[in-house]
Design an enzyme around this catalytic site. Structure first.
Site, short mmCIF file in Angstrom:
data_model
loop_
_atom_site.label_atom_id
_atom_site.label_comp_id
_atom_site.label_asym_id
_atom_site.label_seq_id
_atom_site.Cartn_x
_atom_site.Cartn_y
_atom_site.Cartn_z
N PRO A 20 0.83 -1.21 0.00
CA PRO A 20 0.00 0.00 0.00
C PRO A 20 0.86 1.26 0.00
O PRO A 20 1.85 1.36 0.73
CB PRO A 20 -0.81 -0.14 1.29
CG PRO A 20 -0.91 -1.61 1.51
CD PRO A 20 0.40 -2.18 1.04
N CYS A 21 0.46 2.23 -0.83
CA CYS A 21 1.30 3.41 -1.05
C CYS A 21 0.98 4.57 -0.11
O CYS A 21 1.71 5.56 -0.08
CB CYS A 21 1.17 3.88 -2.49
SG CYS A 21 -0.50 4.49 -2.91
N GLN A 22 -0.12 4.49 0.67
CA GLN A 22 -0.55 5.63 1.47
C GLN A 22 0.52 6.17 2.41
O GLN A 22 0.61 7.39 2.60
CB GLN A 22 -1.81 5.27 2.27
CG GLN A 22 -3.05 5.06 1.43
CD GLN A 22 -3.19 3.63 0.97
OE1 GLN A 22 -2.23 2.87 0.98
NE2 GLN A 22 -4.39 3.25 0.55
N PHE A 82 3.52 6.67 1.87
CA PHE A 82 4.58 7.35 1.13
C PHE A 82 4.07 8.36 0.11
O PHE A 82 4.85 9.10 -0.47
CB PHE A 82 5.44 6.30 0.40
CG PHE A 82 5.64 5.05 1.19
CD1 PHE A 82 6.41 5.06 2.35
CD2 PHE A 82 5.04 3.85 0.81
CE1 PHE A 82 6.59 3.91 3.09
CE2 PHE A 82 5.21 2.70 1.55
CZ PHE A 82 5.99 2.72 2.70
N SER A 83 2.77 8.38 -0.12
CA SER A 83 2.20 9.24 -1.15
C SER A 83 2.31 10.71 -0.78
O SER A 83 2.12 11.10 0.37
CB SER A 83 0.73 8.88 -1.38
OG SER A 83 0.11 9.78 -2.27
#
Length: 345
Positions: free
Chosen positions: A72-74, A76-77
């Site tokens: 999941p990218c949240q 680092f976004s």
């Protein structure tokens, strides 16, 4: 050449690897609609529909050659707080655990470019050191999807580890650095939609943010942008479906309205004539999913799966370079030359 795909979603990464000749042995995903979509195109894979934190990967040792996945990218976004390892949603340690237990020949981790920049870069360095301590040579690069034949502007970070020399990342096949012209949204889209129409309307924004280009700034409601059919599409996002869905301007209203505003005109009100939001099917094609893929779940879930996915064609480019270097033992220069020859065929 066998893979296990962690956080597999709808399967964009696995589809690209399959197109490059890899077999998907297993995949892990918690989201039910994504599980159903993945199962529909990869029925022979062992699909583990549970939280990755509860999966013991030691049984795949000797059965899997490459661990792939996009945590999941949240955390680092750039659109979030970017708390990295302090974010409870950070699943990168689970990816490292899987590599530790499987001990594959190689691994490929995909994520947003934000993991490789700013405050998150220090965490990425920690991750790379942890993986290097497992016996891999690790390298990272941010790739532009449009430089690999995807008709969409999309930047994605790939962290690749192999045993031996450093991984030879694929060279661009399209645009200034490639042999073919950039593919544009107009290669896929036209004034007439295909697929089930999106009924979300496009309205003039009450407060406008004017930029030099009519396709930038804020002229219309929501986060969806007007698509310039002569350029790659803006990034397809996971929150599409409503007014965050990009749209096609079939009557040429957008440049005319932009010119009108630049000349001092006041913002208009109401629905914009001739504008329509992208359908699920059009969004999937801009992501380079095969046209026969059927996405499961409600329409919002289908848009989410598409927006979260790695474009299969971009995944293919990485997978093909990995196949050539690790499994066909081709030198880096030969990989670039063979790739160029393939593109010209």
């Amino acid at each position: 050449m066998r893979t296990i795909d962690l956080f597999c979603g709808a399967g964009g990464l696995s589809l690209g690897f399959q197109q490059a000749g890899f077999e998907t042995v297993a995949a892990v995903e918690l989201d039910r609609p994504s599980v159903e979509t993945f199962a529909s195109h990869s029925p022979n894979a062992n699909l583990i529909d549970s939280d990755v934190r509860g999966v013991d990967f030691s049984g795949f040792r000797g059965q899997v050659d490459v661990v792939i996945g996009g945590p999941p990218c949240q955390p680092f976004s750039t659109g979030g707080l970017r708390k990295a390892k302090l974010d409870e949603r950070d699943m990168v340690p689970e990816f490292i655990r899987a590599v530790t237990q499987v001990q594959p020949e190689a691994f490929v981790m995909e994520n947003v470019p934000g993991l490789a920049t700013g405050a998150c870069r220090a965490y990425l360095t920690e991750v790379m050191v942890a993986l290097e301590d497992l016996g891999y040579t690790v390298d990272v690069r941010v790739l532009k999807a449009e430089e690999f034949g995807v008709p969409q502007k999309r930047r994605r970070m790939f962290l690749v580890g192999i045993r031996g020399d450093r991984f030879c990342f694929p060279q661009p096949t399209h645009g200034e650095g490639g042999l073919l012209p950039i593919r544009v949204a107009g290669d896929i889209l036209s004034a007439e939609p295909f697929g089930q129409p999106n009924t979300s309307k496009v309205y003039y924004a009450k407060k406008v943010d004017l930029r030099k280009s009519p396709y930038q700034g804020l002229l219309f409601n929501g986060g969806g942008r007007a698509i310039d059919l002569g350029q790659p599409s803006p990034t397809i996002i996971s929150s599409a479906g409503g007014n965050k869905t990009h749209f096609v301007d079939s009557l040429g209203i957008v440049p005319e309205y932009h010119r009108y505003l630049m000349e001092g005109g006041k913002p208009k009100e109401g629905a914009v004539p001739g504008c329509r939001r992208l359908t699920v099917e059009e969004s999937a094609c801009l992501q380079t999913f095969p046209q026969d893929i059927q996405f499961s779940g409600p329409r919002s879930a289908q848009y989410r799966q598409i927006g979260n996915a790695v474009p299969p064609l971009l995944a293919y480019s990485v997978a093909d370079a990995l196949r050539r270097q690790v499994f066909a033992h081709e030198p880096c220069l030969d990989i670039a030359a063979n790739q160029a020859q393939y593109v010209l065929l």
